[in-house]
Design a protein around this motif. Structure first.
Motif, PDB file in Angstrom:
ATOM      1  N   ALA A 155       0.827  -1.205   0.000  1.00  0.00           N
ATOM      2  CA  ALA A 155       0.000   0.000   0.000  1.00  0.00           C
ATOM      3  C   ALA A 155       0.860   1.253   0.000  1.00  0.00           C
ATOM      4  O   ALA A 155       0.553   2.250  -0.670  1.00  0.00           O
ATOM      5  N   LYS A 156       1.972   1.204   0.737  1.00  0.00           N
ATOM      6  CA  LYS A 156       2.873   2.347   0.804  1.00  0.00           C
ATOM      7  C   LYS A 156       3.515   2.605  -0.552  1.00  0.00           C
ATOM      8  O   LYS A 156       3.617   3.744  -1.010  1.00  0.00           O
ATOM      9  N   VAL A 157       3.938   1.525  -1.221  1.00  0.00           N
ATOM     10  CA  VAL A 157       4.537   1.658  -2.552  1.00  0.00           C
ATOM     11  C   VAL A 157       3.519   2.203  -3.536  1.00  0.00           C
ATOM     12  O   VAL A 157       3.796   3.111  -4.317  1.00  0.00           O
ATOM     13  N   ALA A 158       2.294   1.655  -3.482  1.00  0.00           N
ATOM     14  CA  ALA A 158       1.243   2.083  -4.400  1.00  0.00           C
ATOM     15  C   ALA A 158       0.924   3.558  -4.218  1.00  0.00           C
ATOM     16  O   ALA A 158       0.706   4.298  -5.192  1.00  0.00           O
ATOM     17  N   LYS A 159       0.929   3.995  -2.958  1.00  0.00           N
ATOM     18  CA  LYS A 159       0.596   5.391  -2.667  1.00  0.00           C
ATOM     19  C   LYS A 159       1.667   6.341  -3.189  1.00  0.00           C
ATOM     20  O   LYS A 159       1.398   7.474  -3.567  1.00  0.00           O
ATOM     21  N   SER A 160       2.915   5.864  -3.196  1.00  0.00           N
ATOM     22  CA  SER A 160       4.025   6.723  -3.635  1.00  0.00           C
ATOM     23  C   SER A 160       4.135   6.797  -5.153  1.00  0.00           C
ATOM     24  O   SER A 160       4.876   7.611  -5.683  1.00  0.00           O
ATOM     25  N   GLN A 161       3.393   5.943  -5.861  1.00  0.00           N
ATOM     26  CA  GLN A 161       3.441   5.909  -7.319  1.00  0.00           C
ATOM     27  C   GLN A 161       2.155   6.486  -7.909  1.00  0.00           C
ATOM     28  O   GLN A 161       1.132   6.566  -7.243  1.00  0.00           O
ATOM     29  N   ASP A 162       2.238   6.869  -9.141  1.00  0.00           N
ATOM     30  CA  ASP A 162       1.055   7.334  -9.859  1.00  0.00           C
ATOM     31  C   ASP A 162       0.860   6.414 -11.056  1.00  0.00           C
ATOM     32  O   ASP A 162       1.131   6.765 -12.197  1.00  0.00           O
ATOM     33  N   PHE A 163       0.408   5.193 -10.766  1.00  0.00           N
ATOM     34  CA  PHE A 163       0.267   4.190 -11.812  1.00  0.00           C
ATOM     35  C   PHE A 163      -0.826   4.574 -12.807  1.00  0.00           C
ATOM     36  O   PHE A 163      -1.834   5.188 -12.434  1.00  0.00           O
ATOM     37  N   LYS A 164      -0.619   4.186 -14.065  1.00  0.00           N
ATOM     38  CA  LYS A 164      -1.607   4.459 -15.107  1.00  0.00           C
ATOM     39  C   LYS A 164      -1.763   3.214 -15.980  1.00  0.00           C
ATOM     40  O   LYS A 164      -0.801   2.461 -16.189  1.00  0.00           O
ATOM     41  N   GLY A 218      -5.854   2.809  -6.648  1.00  0.00           N
ATOM     42  CA  GLY A 218      -4.751   3.226  -7.511  1.00  0.00           C
ATOM     43  C   GLY A 218      -3.637   2.217  -7.630  1.00  0.00           C
ATOM     44  O   GLY A 218      -2.677   2.424  -8.380  1.00  0.00           O
ATOM     45  N   SER A 219      -3.710   1.102  -6.899  1.00  0.00           N
ATOM     46  CA  SER A 219      -2.690   0.072  -6.994  1.00  0.00           C
ATOM     47  C   SER A 219      -2.953  -0.808  -8.214  1.00  0.00           C
ATOM     48  O   SER A 219      -4.032  -0.764  -8.807  1.00  0.00           O
ATOM     49  N   ILE A 220      -1.961  -1.606  -8.586  1.00  0.00           N
ATOM     50  CA  ILE A 220      -2.069  -2.415  -9.794  1.00  0.00           C
ATOM     51  C   ILE A 220      -2.945  -3.636  -9.578  1.00  0.00           C
ATOM     52  O   ILE A 220      -2.757  -4.385  -8.620  1.00  0.00           O
ATOM     53  N   LYS A 221      -3.879  -3.862 -10.490  1.00  0.00           N
ATOM     54  CA  LYS A 221      -4.758  -5.023 -10.415  1.00  0.00           C
ATOM     55  C   LYS A 221      -4.278  -6.136 -11.348  1.00  0.00           C
ATOM     56  O   LYS A 221      -4.163  -7.287 -10.943  1.00  0.00           O
ATOM     57  N   ASN A 222      -3.961  -5.784 -12.587  1.00  0.00           N
ATOM     58  CA  ASN A 222      -3.515  -6.766 -13.561  1.00  0.00           C
ATOM     59  C   ASN A 222      -2.422  -6.196 -14.465  1.00  0.00           C
ATOM     60  O   ASN A 222      -2.414  -4.994 -14.759  1.00  0.00           O
ATOM     61  N   VAL A 223      -1.496  -7.087 -14.877  1.00  0.00           N
ATOM     62  CA  VAL A 223      -0.464  -6.700 -15.854  1.00  0.00           C
ATOM     63  C   VAL A 223      -0.357  -7.819 -16.899  1.00  0.00           C
ATOM     64  O   VAL A 223      -0.893  -8.909 -16.709  1.00  0.00           O
ATOM     65  N   GLN A 256       9.595  -6.616 -19.124  1.00  0.00           N
ATOM     66  CA  GLN A 256       8.738  -5.446 -19.017  1.00  0.00           C
ATOM     67  C   GLN A 256       7.284  -5.903 -19.068  1.00  0.00           C
ATOM     68  O   GLN A 256       6.918  -6.784 -19.838  1.00  0.00           O
ATOM     69  N   VAL A 257       6.464  -5.285 -18.207  1.00  0.00           N
ATOM     70  CA  VAL A 257       5.040  -5.607 -18.174  1.00  0.00           C
ATOM     71  C   VAL A 257       4.230  -4.326 -18.391  1.00  0.00           C
ATOM     72  O   VAL A 257       4.674  -3.229 -18.061  1.00  0.00           O
ATOM     73  N   THR A 258       3.055  -4.502 -18.938  1.00  0.00           N
ATOM     74  CA  THR A 258       2.139  -3.383 -19.162  1.00  0.00           C
ATOM     75  C   THR A 258       0.993  -3.464 -18.171  1.00  0.00           C
ATOM     76  O   THR A 258       0.417  -4.538 -17.956  1.00  0.00           O
ATOM     77  N   ILE A 259       0.665  -2.347 -17.533  1.00  0.00           N
ATOM     78  CA  ILE A 259      -0.470  -2.318 -16.609  1.00  0.00           C
ATOM     79  C   ILE A 259      -1.766  -2.404 -17.409  1.00  0.00           C
ATOM     80  O   ILE A 259      -2.036  -1.577 -18.282  1.00  0.00           O
ATOM     81  N   VAL A 260      -2.568  -3.410 -17.088  1.00  0.00           N
ATOM     82  CA  VAL A 260      -3.837  -3.625 -17.792  1.00  0.00           C
ATOM     83  C   VAL A 260      -5.006  -2.985 -17.044  1.00  0.00           C
ATOM     84  O   VAL A 260      -5.917  -2.427 -17.642  1.00  0.00           O
TER      85      VAL A 260
END
Length: 215
Positions: free
Chosen positions: A142-151, A206-211, A196-200
């Protein structure tokens, strides 16, 4: 007056909204004075820029319970402090960020007033149970996810940590682990390999669900 449908998406995640709802219901059912909750919130706000703000807040609640008779106007005041301390300990103990707690308690105050002013039959509403204890790993994620702005469609480096048939487990940013079906890629990958993975898709927080593998 606030309506129950008022949007909370800008300030709270779904899980945090559930916590706010649960605390508000608990305190209203126990006829707790919302003004006493306001005093606790004011204390936390005063120390919110300190690293130990959260621990100070929980210690402060214990102090209110211990000294309730001396600082309160009646036995009811002590009961209010006991209710506030227990509700916060039950629902907020796994949240370390003071700002997040302030946001949740801000909504708790609004909801308490809503339920009281609207005359909602509180006794007929089941109070949600306390959320499960968050593991140290979940907290770190959760801390990592909060520090990132994933898209969505963002490309990230990942390490392949496990391959089981067509299922591949990726580790991202040294913390986030996701297992995905890769029927076209699994056979050509190796454990320990950096890809390398792509965020799906992303979760509500805001955290990653699937890649998927982008190689």
């Amino acid at each position: 007056m606030m309506t129950i449908s008022e949007s909370t998406s800008e300030t709270l995640t779904d899980r945090q909204w559930e916590i706010a709802h649960a605390i508000a219901l608990t305190l209203v059912k126990e006829d707790t004075d919302v003004n006493e909750l306001g005093k606790a919130v004011a204390y936390l706000r005063a120390y919110s820029n300190r690293e130990d703000a959260t621990s100070r807040f929980f210690k402060y609640l214990k102090t209110l319970v211990s000294n309730g008779r001396q600082i309160g106007h009646s036995k009811k005041t002590t009961d209010y402090y006991i209710s506030i301390d227990k509700a916060c300990s039950d629902y907020l103990k796994n949240i370390s960020d003071a700002y997040t707690i302030l946001q949740i308690l801000g909504w708790v105050s609004r909801l308490m007033r809503y339920y009281k002013d609207a005359g909602v039959p509180i006794g007929e509403i089941a109070t949600p149970t306390a959320p499960p204890v968050e593991s140290a790993r979940q907290a770190e994620i959760a801390k990592v996810a909060k520090s990132q702005d994933f898209k969505v469609d963002q490309i990230l480096d990942a390490t392949v940590t496990k391959i089981n048939g067509n299922k591949v487990t990726y580790e991202i940013l040294g913390t986030i682990k996701l297992t995905e079906k890769e029927p076209k890629k699994a056979s050509s990958l190796q454990e320990g390999q950096t890809v390398q993975v792509t965020i799906v898709a992303l979760k509500d927080d805001g955290s990653i669900k699937n890649v998927k593998c982008a190689n």
